[in-house]
Design a protein around this motif. Structure first.
Motif, PDB file in Angstrom:
ATOM      1  N   VAL A  57       0.406  -0.756 -11.629  1.00 16.32           N
ATOM      2  CA  VAL A  57      -0.334   0.320 -10.960  1.00 16.32           C
ATOM      3  C   VAL A  57      -0.990  -0.207  -9.689  1.00 16.32           C
ATOM      4  O   VAL A  57      -0.975   0.448  -8.644  1.00 16.32           O
ATOM      5  N   ARG A  58      -1.568  -1.398  -9.757  1.00 15.70           N
ATOM      6  CA  ARG A  58      -2.190  -1.991  -8.575  1.00 15.70           C
ATOM      7  C   ARG A  58      -1.165  -2.197  -7.463  1.00 15.70           C
ATOM      8  O   ARG A  58      -1.414  -1.893  -6.299  1.00 15.70           O
ATOM      9  N   ARG A  59      -0.012  -2.742  -7.842  1.00 16.18           N
ATOM     10  CA  ARG A  59       1.021  -3.001  -6.835  1.00 16.18           C
ATOM     11  C   ARG A  59       1.523  -1.699  -6.219  1.00 16.18           C
ATOM     12  O   ARG A  59       1.752  -1.620  -5.005  1.00 16.18           O
ATOM     13  N   TRP A  60       1.733  -0.685  -7.040  1.00 16.84           N
ATOM     14  CA  TRP A  60       2.181   0.615  -6.528  1.00 16.84           C
ATOM     15  C   TRP A  60       1.137   1.199  -5.584  1.00 16.84           C
ATOM     16  O   TRP A  60       1.475   1.721  -4.518  1.00 16.84           O
ATOM     17  N   SER A  61      -0.132   1.092  -5.945  1.00 17.28           N
ATOM     18  CA  SER A  61      -1.202   1.633  -5.113  1.00 17.28           C
ATOM     19  C   SER A  61      -1.258   0.932  -3.764  1.00 17.28           C
ATOM     20  O   SER A  61      -1.403   1.571  -2.715  1.00 17.28           O
ATOM     21  N   ARG A  62      -1.152  -0.398  -3.789  1.00 16.29           N
ATOM     22  CA  ARG A  62      -1.121  -1.132  -2.531  1.00 16.29           C
ATOM     23  C   ARG A  62       0.089  -0.744  -1.701  1.00 16.29           C
ATOM     24  O   ARG A  62       0.006  -0.624  -0.471  1.00 16.29           O
ATOM     25  N   ALA A  63       1.226  -0.528  -2.372  1.00 17.30           N
ATOM     26  CA  ALA A  63       2.456  -0.178  -1.652  1.00 17.30           C
ATOM     27  C   ALA A  63       2.314   1.169  -0.949  1.00 17.30           C
ATOM     28  O   ALA A  63       2.832   1.350   0.163  1.00 17.30           O
ATOM     29  N   VAL A  64       1.617   2.133  -1.569  1.00 21.93           N
ATOM     30  CA  VAL A  64       1.404   3.432  -0.926  1.00 21.93           C
ATOM     31  C   VAL A  64       0.646   3.262   0.385  1.00 21.93           C
ATOM     32  O   VAL A  64       1.009   3.822   1.427  1.00 21.93           O
ATOM     33  N   VAL A  65      -0.424   2.464   0.340  1.00 27.53           N
ATOM     34  CA  VAL A  65      -1.238   2.250   1.541  1.00 27.53           C
ATOM     35  C   VAL A  65      -0.440   1.503   2.597  1.00 27.53           C
ATOM     36  O   VAL A  65      -0.458   1.872   3.786  1.00 27.53           O
ATOM     37  N   ARG A  66       0.286   0.470   2.203  1.00 27.65           N
ATOM     38  CA  ARG A  66       1.074  -0.296   3.159  1.00 27.65           C
ATOM     39  C   ARG A  66       2.195   0.542   3.751  1.00 27.65           C
ATOM     40  O   ARG A  66       2.525   0.405   4.929  1.00 27.65           O
ATOM     41  N   LEU A  94      -6.765   8.047   1.455  1.00 26.25           N
ATOM     42  CA  LEU A  94      -6.385   6.666   1.188  1.00 26.25           C
ATOM     43  C   LEU A  94      -7.343   5.976   0.228  1.00 26.25           C
ATOM     44  O   LEU A  94      -6.985   4.972  -0.403  1.00 26.25           O
ATOM     45  N   ASP A  95      -8.568   6.496   0.117  1.00 28.23           N
ATOM     46  CA  ASP A  95      -9.549   5.887  -0.779  1.00 28.23           C
ATOM     47  C   ASP A  95      -9.020   5.804  -2.211  1.00 28.23           C
ATOM     48  O   ASP A  95      -9.337   4.857  -2.947  1.00 28.23           O
ATOM     49  N   ILE A  96      -8.248   6.803  -2.614  1.00 28.21           N
ATOM     50  CA  ILE A  96      -7.800   6.887  -4.009  1.00 28.21           C
ATOM     51  C   ILE A  96      -6.864   5.727  -4.364  1.00 28.21           C
ATOM     52  O   ILE A  96      -7.122   4.987  -5.323  1.00 28.21           O
ATOM     53  N   PRO A  97      -5.759   5.498  -3.618  1.00 30.48           N
ATOM     54  CA  PRO A  97      -4.943   4.325  -3.956  1.00 30.48           C
ATOM     55  C   PRO A  97      -5.653   2.999  -3.704  1.00 30.48           C
ATOM     56  O   PRO A  97      -5.384   2.010  -4.394  1.00 30.48           O
TER      57      PRO A  97
END
Length: 276
Positions: A57-66, A94-97
């Motif tokens: 989940v962390r990696r996916w969230s970072r990927a959305v922002v990137r 963007l705060d959410i991811p």
């Protein structure tokens, strides 16, 4: 004005910078496609719920922002495990991811988010706790519901300002959600979010305020160059350290104009420090 979600004076016309140019359109389209693809993947996997490892989940969230073209800098330590109220100032979608990259959690959200295209489905299937902002009578039941989730060992994300602000101004943290942490006897993890342009100056491009539409805000972000999101994980506030929700809310909120920590930040390139 709602006790949960008061309005902010920030508006797109008065507060938000413009970004991008005609030459940036192809890059912006590619970024938008990348963000959409990741959100659709999130929807597809969301029925798995708690079976998805937190690191994924962390990696996916970072990927959305990137994918949106935004670099991420995280400072501070890892949030504790177990029941936790994660609170932050609120500027952008963007705060959410970004907070999910710190620690995956159930989000406290206004029920209108259910109607957001694509992202609304991700939030709903991710176990969001939706609140009715115009029903003051529902406040005690909502606080009790949040406290039950916290007692069960889950993390809950809340934006106690109750509304998005442009980033150059901020609202005060409202007290209601902190009562749930007191009732559940769990720590509070404050996080400070800030967005900067390529040169280091504060940027309002990511802000999602006033009558702004989600699509307009997303397009501004993917059209911009050099945006940086700063995520400051502040010291945790242990249970029992504050006697009432007023003092707890005050302790969790950074002061207006307070400088960011001087920790050396890591620009995330695939792996974060600690919990990020």
């Amino acid at each position: 004005m709602s006790v949960w979600l008061p309005s902010a004076p920030c508006t797109p016309g008065a507060c938000v910078e413009r970004a991008g140019s005609a030459a940036a359109v192809p890059r912006a389209v590619l970024r938008l496609a990348g963000v959409t693809a990741l959100l659709l993947a999130g929807i597809a996997l969301s029925p798995l719920g708690g079976r998805i490892p937190a690191e994924w989940v962390r990696r996916w969230s970072r990927a959305v922002v990137r994918a949106a073209g935004v670099r991420v800098r995280v400072t501070g330590g890892a949030p504790p495990a177990g029941g936790l109220l994660l609170v932050a100032n609120h500027i952008s979608w963007l705060d959410i991811p970004l907070l999910a990259a710190v620690r995956p959690a159930r989000m406290l959200a206004k029920k209108e988010i259910r109607g957001w295209p694509v992202a609304g489905a991700v939030v709903a299937r991710g176990g969001a706790l939706f609140i009715e902002r115009d029903r003051l009578r529902a406040l005690p039941d909502t606080v009790a519901r949040i406290a039950r989730v916290l007692r069960d060992g889950a993390a809950v994300v809340a934006f106690p300002e109750g509304s998005t602000w442009c980033g150059r101004a901020q609202g005060r943290f409202h007290r209601a959600v902190f009562q749930a942490a007191l009732d559940a006897g769990v720590p509070v993890q404050p996080v400070r979010l800030h967005y900067r342009a390529a040169g280091g100056a504060a940027s309002t491009v990511p802000a999602f305020v006033g009558e702004d539409t989600l699509l307009a805000s997303v397009w501004r972000v993917v059209s911009a160059r050099g945006l940086v999101a700063e995520v400051e994980v502040r010291p945790v506030i242990e249970p029992g350290s504050h006697a009432d929700r007023r003092s707890l809310a005050r302790a969790a909120q950074p002061l207006v104009g307070e400088p960011a920590w001087t920790h050396t930040a890591l620009v995330l390139r695939g792996r974060a420090p600690g919990a990020a």
